[in-house]
Design a protein around this motif. Structure first.
Motif, short mmCIF file in Angstrom:
data_model
loop_
_atom_site.label_atom_id
_atom_site.label_comp_id
_atom_site.label_asym_id
_atom_site.label_seq_id
_atom_site.Cartn_x
_atom_site.Cartn_y
_atom_site.Cartn_z
N ILE A 4 3.31 0.05 3.51
CA ILE A 4 4.36 1.05 3.45
C ILE A 4 4.20 1.97 2.24
O ILE A 4 4.67 3.11 2.24
CB ILE A 4 5.74 0.35 3.42
N THR A 5 3.50 1.50 1.21
CA THR A 5 3.39 2.24 -0.05
C THR A 5 2.82 3.65 0.13
O THR A 5 3.37 4.59 -0.47
CB THR A 5 2.56 1.43 -1.06
N PRO A 6 1.75 3.87 0.90
CA PRO A 6 1.26 5.26 1.06
C PRO A 6 2.29 6.19 1.69
O PRO A 6 2.39 7.36 1.32
CB PRO A 6 0.03 5.13 1.96
N PHE A 7 3.09 5.65 2.61
CA PHE A 7 4.13 6.47 3.23
C PHE A 7 5.22 6.82 2.23
O PHE A 7 5.74 7.94 2.22
CB PHE A 7 4.72 5.76 4.45
N ALA A 8 5.58 5.87 1.39
CA ALA A 8 6.59 6.13 0.36
C ALA A 8 6.08 7.17 -0.64
O ALA A 8 6.82 8.05 -1.07
CB ALA A 8 6.97 4.84 -0.35
N ALA A 10 3.79 9.47 -0.03
CA ALA A 10 3.75 10.76 0.68
C ALA A 10 5.14 11.37 0.78
O ALA A 10 5.31 12.58 0.61
CB ALA A 10 3.15 10.57 2.07
N ALA A 11 6.15 10.53 1.02
CA ALA A 11 7.53 11.02 1.10
C ALA A 11 7.96 11.60 -0.24
O ALA A 11 8.56 12.68 -0.30
CB ALA A 11 8.47 9.90 1.52
N LEU A 44 10.87 10.99 6.22
CA LEU A 44 9.89 9.93 5.96
C LEU A 44 10.49 8.83 5.09
O LEU A 44 10.19 7.65 5.28
CB LEU A 44 8.64 10.53 5.31
N GLY A 47 12.41 6.65 7.36
CA GLY A 47 11.49 5.80 8.12
C GLY A 47 10.96 4.65 7.28
O GLY A 47 10.85 3.51 7.76
N VAL A 48 10.62 4.92 6.02
CA VAL A 48 10.13 3.87 5.13
C VAL A 48 11.22 2.85 4.87
O VAL A 48 10.98 1.64 4.88
CB VAL A 48 9.60 4.48 3.81
N ARG A 51 11.61 0.66 7.89
CA ARG A 51 10.46 -0.25 8.05
C ARG A 51 10.49 -1.37 7.02
O ARG A 51 10.14 -2.50 7.33
CB ARG A 51 9.16 0.56 7.93
N ARG A 52 10.92 -1.06 5.80
CA ARG A 52 10.99 -2.10 4.77
C ARG A 52 12.02 -3.16 5.16
O ARG A 52 11.83 -4.34 4.92
CB ARG A 52 11.35 -1.50 3.42
#
Length: 113
Positions: A4-8, A10-11, A44, A47-48, A51-52
């Motif tokens: 999840i870290t890359p999405f966070a 990017a957000a 995003l 979404g993160v 998902r978390r």
């Protein structure tokens, strides 16, 4: 590092770019694009967050997903309205930048100071 870290990251980057564009740009069209980047970053983040919660063993919560879908529709409508207003601004003034001190129209009856 989780998946999840890359999405966070990017957000956070999208929100930062959107805020910078909203504050630093004088062109209305660039401000609209920056507003869209900011919105995408917030979507995003939702979404993160959803998902978390699901990764922690909790049941998947449909509320963040519903908020993102609703937000996408509202963002599309707001973008369309902003572009129409930008087009009207261009037709009226001939420019698409926000002036620091706009001059009053010639037929308004107001005297310049």
């Amino acid at each position: 590092m989780t998946a999840i870290t890359p999405f966070a990251l990017a957000a956070a980057g999208l929100v930062g770019l959107g805020l910078y564009g909203m504050l630093a740009q004088s062109s209305v069209l660039r401000k609209v694009i920056a507003f869209n980047l900011l919105g995408i970053g917030v979507f995003l983040v939702f979404g993160v967050a959803a998902r978390r919660g699901a990764a922690a063993g909790l049941p998947a919560d449909p509320v963040p997903q519903a908020m993102v879908i609703t937000g996408l529709v509202v963002a599309f409508a707001a973008t369309a309205l902003a572009l129409v207003l930008t087009l009207r601004l261009h037709q009226t003034t001939g420019a698409v930048t926000l002036a620091e001190d706009p001059a009053p129209p010639a037929d308004s009856g107001m005297q310049p100071e």
